[in-house]
Write a protein that holds these residues in place. Sequence first.
Motif, PDB file in Angstrom:
ATOM      1  N   PHE A 216       0.858  -1.179   0.000  1.00  0.00           N
ATOM      2  CA  PHE A 216       0.000   0.000   0.000  1.00  0.00           C
ATOM      3  C   PHE A 216       0.901   1.239   0.000  1.00  0.00           C
ATOM      4  O   PHE A 216       2.001   1.228   0.573  1.00  0.00           O
ATOM      5  CB  PHE A 216      -0.896   0.017   1.244  1.00  0.00           C
TER       6      PHE A 216
ATOM      7  N   ALA B 188       1.035   5.145   1.210  1.00  0.00           N
ATOM      8  CA  ALA B 188       0.400   5.907   2.282  1.00  0.00           C
ATOM      9  C   ALA B 188       1.108   7.236   2.466  1.00  0.00           C
ATOM     10  O   ALA B 188       2.246   7.445   2.041  1.00  0.00           O
ATOM     11  CB  ALA B 188       0.425   5.100   3.579  1.00  0.00           C
TER      12      ALA B 188
ATOM     13  N   TYR C 149      -6.963  -1.206   3.755  1.00  0.00           N
ATOM     14  CA  TYR C 149      -7.625  -0.939   2.482  1.00  0.00           C
ATOM     15  C   TYR C 149      -7.382   0.524   2.141  1.00  0.00           C
ATOM     16  O   TYR C 149      -6.940   1.330   2.994  1.00  0.00           O
ATOM     17  CB  TYR C 149      -9.124  -1.252   2.545  1.00  0.00           C
ATOM     18  N   VAL C 150      -7.641   0.908   0.909  1.00  0.00           N
ATOM     19  CA  VAL C 150      -7.408   2.278   0.450  1.00  0.00           C
ATOM     20  C   VAL C 150      -8.393   3.206   1.152  1.00  0.00           C
ATOM     21  O   VAL C 150      -9.603   2.993   1.105  1.00  0.00           O
ATOM     22  CB  VAL C 150      -7.541   2.379  -1.077  1.00  0.00           C
TER      23      VAL C 150
ATOM     24  N   LEU D  98      -3.777   5.348   3.992  1.00  0.00           N
ATOM     25  CA  LEU D  98      -3.532   4.529   2.810  1.00  0.00           C
ATOM     26  C   LEU D  98      -4.272   5.151   1.634  1.00  0.00           C
ATOM     27  O   LEU D  98      -5.507   5.226   1.630  1.00  0.00           O
ATOM     28  CB  LEU D  98      -4.010   3.092   3.046  1.00  0.00           C
ATOM     29  N   VAL D  99      -3.505   5.621   0.630  1.00  0.00           N
ATOM     30  CA  VAL D  99      -4.105   6.331  -0.502  1.00  0.00           C
ATOM     31  C   VAL D  99      -4.212   5.463  -1.735  1.00  0.00           C
ATOM     32  O   VAL D  99      -5.033   5.756  -2.627  1.00  0.00           O
ATOM     33  CB  VAL D  99      -3.297   7.605  -0.807  1.00  0.00           C
ATOM     34  N   SER D 100      -3.419   4.402  -1.861  1.00  0.00           N
ATOM     35  CA  SER D 100      -3.478   3.554  -3.048  1.00  0.00           C
ATOM     36  C   SER D 100      -2.815   2.223  -2.726  1.00  0.00           C
ATOM     37  O   SER D 100      -2.246   2.028  -1.647  1.00  0.00           O
ATOM     38  CB  SER D 100      -2.798   4.215  -4.248  1.00  0.00           C
ATOM     39  N   ALA D 101      -2.884   1.307  -3.707  1.00  0.00           N
ATOM     40  CA  ALA D 101      -2.283  -0.022  -3.588  1.00  0.00           C
ATOM     41  C   ALA D 101      -1.870  -0.480  -4.970  1.00  0.00           C
ATOM     42  O   ALA D 101      -2.359   0.036  -5.994  1.00  0.00           O
ATOM     43  CB  ALA D 101      -3.258  -1.006  -2.964  1.00  0.00           C
TER      44      ALA D 101
ATOM     45  N   ILE E 152     -12.403   3.288  -5.690  1.00  0.00           N
ATOM     46  CA  ILE E 152     -11.228   2.516  -6.117  1.00  0.00           C
ATOM     47  C   ILE E 152     -11.658   1.141  -6.593  1.00  0.00           C
ATOM     48  O   ILE E 152     -11.216   0.658  -7.641  1.00  0.00           O
ATOM     49  CB  ILE E 152     -10.218   2.408  -4.958  1.00  0.00           C
TER      50      ILE E 152
ATOM     51  N   PRO F 211      -4.395   6.882  -7.885  1.00  0.00           N
ATOM     52  CA  PRO F 211      -3.926   5.882  -6.929  1.00  0.00           C
ATOM     53  C   PRO F 211      -3.721   4.506  -7.561  1.00  0.00           C
ATOM     54  O   PRO F 211      -3.001   3.690  -7.030  1.00  0.00           O
ATOM     55  CB  PRO F 211      -5.022   5.856  -5.883  1.00  0.00           C
TER      56      PRO F 211
END
Length: 695
Positions: free
Chosen positions: A419, A421, A491-492, A505-508, A555, A674
């Motif tokens: 992730f 962040a 999780y995002v 957490l902004v993306s994965a 997302i 993201p």
Amino acid sequence: MGGEWRRGRMGKEKFHKSQNWGFCNNVRMLVSEDKPGTGGELLLGQKIKPKHSVFPKGMGTDSPSWVVLSFDAYLEDEVPDKIQENYRIRCYKLYFYLEDDTIQVNEPALKNNGLPQRIFIRRHRISLPPPDEDRFYSVHRFNINIDIVFYGRTFKIYDCDTFTKNFLKKIGVRLNPPGQCPEDPYLKTRREKLDCMEPLRPYESFDTLKQFLEYDRKVLRFFCLWDDSGSVFGDHRELILHYFLSDDTIEIKEVLPHNSGRDATSLFLQRRKVPKYGPPRVYQPGQITDRKVLNVDGGLSENRVYGCLLDKYKLGKVDQEFYKGSDLSIGTTINVWGRKVLLCDCDEFMKTYCKTKYGIENFTSISCKAPPPPNIERKFPRYTGFGPEEDSLCSCRGLVPTPHQRNFMENDRSIHSVFFAKLITHKCADVEGMFAISYFLGDDTISVFEPMERNSGNTGGMFLKRIRVKKPGQEVFKSKLSEYIKAEELYVGAKVNVNGYLFLLVSADVYTLNYMERNSDKFLMSNIELALQKTKQEESQSRELKQVFTAADFITIAHHYQVPEDPCPDTNVLIAQAHEQLKKNTFENFERLIATCVYQDREKEKLSPSKDIKRLCRLSQIECYNYIFRFEDSEKQINYESFFCALNWRVNPMPELEAVWYIKEVKWLGMPSPIPVKYIYYLNLLKDVFGLEEE
């Protein structure tokens, strides 16, 4: 040969003896006559067969070769050591054998006499008492009601049998009148006591034979349960109860499961009658009896009477109530010597017996299986702070400490989620910093890495080494294990507290999103159905869905409806592209390809393996790798006629290619994307959410 008996003196005399032959019981004997200077003596001779007998009548010529005379006598035996009696009367049988003048003394056996009996004096010749000890007893010294001395003991002959009386009379002995044997004072006292001990028995009927003949070998069987969990180390124990109808007795066996740790015994309770109110108190000997006997004592002290009398009213008798067949039924709890036993079920014979005799129809069984033992919560001491918490807890679970065993098979050790962040902080220098948080599913560990960014003033590198991260707000020294951050909590859009640092957490990465969507039952925030449900619940029905998607899980929606960078086109599009390529190469010889396939098709099924079709296309310089898989079936075979007919651009022309109009570009709200999603199928999204179609 002489024919009469004469009496003479016994002993050695210095004078001549005149003798004659005589017969007694077919025995030839010498008889000495009384003459001056002679003595009479009976001598034993040889057995002969005379013409006639000269012995007393009744002896016969077929009698044995010897004659035995039987006398009844008694002896007064002195008892010096007892006050109750001074002497005892002992009866004897005296046998005199005429063949050799031997004597045998026997004492008849008496029950419970306590004295040595049977042979008192063995058979032999007995000498006379002093001063004639050099001579022996002869038949002429025996008579009735006289005293005779054997070895210092005086025997009183009081009677004899009939044969002896006749024999003595014939030989000239004058018999005295018979006497009587006095009664033994000890036996008299003993008999009086025994007579008093025998009670007068009125008639009482104890008829158990009818019940035995009617119910012999008929047994009622019950399946029981004994709850012994209240005692120390007790549990529920399964039993089998047998009730014997022939005598109303009960037998109980125990059913031992495998590896129960109990000793295998044949019976839990031996066959006997079981009282209803047990265990009873301890009774004195003779208190529990079928009959009640009363002691009778009456009269004055001199003429006191002792005796016993049977009490037909049975006053004071102890009555015990035992279990009968009518007391046993399913669901009844019986008392087996203080143990409460529940009757849970019975066999078919018991059901038939109760239907016939008692009219019972309901036989609803109760589960006799012991309930599972309750889970007892184990309490452990507090964590001391030395070593990991799991290893410290394992030392409290057993005498031998064992290392903590982790379950590596639940999740693959190689799988880890990544992730991206941002750090939530008030420091301006750290606001724009990006971090990569890796979560390893094999052991639930987390590592944080800060990428290096030029001219940012931060060196970057490893921010947190791989370690399990505890949730905030937990006590350090406690008896329970600490709770750690789980994969489901990442999780995002989530905020994660890593050892006091708060991350957003902004993306994965794509792998993490795909893994979470495949396991949507575990990662609820990646469930597309729940995301669409949230979108449908919004009040806004406008086509401008920016605010709606901002509030929903956009997302997950964007990743589900995304258009790949190299999207897989439709079959018609692929065939149209193939037609354009074949037109450029001016290839039209499709009939030869079909003929080749027909020649290789031995079974005439119009099917060929896909590898043969690929080889044929490669020889003909036809590029078919992009669309040939669309014509394969489950067995990797292709219908060659339909395949080559679809490629024939003259017979089946396709329309020209048009631009894809159902794909729209995604614009993120003033922030970097993201996820790598640039285009989505918006028409499919509108159909799933609002049921709308493009006009």
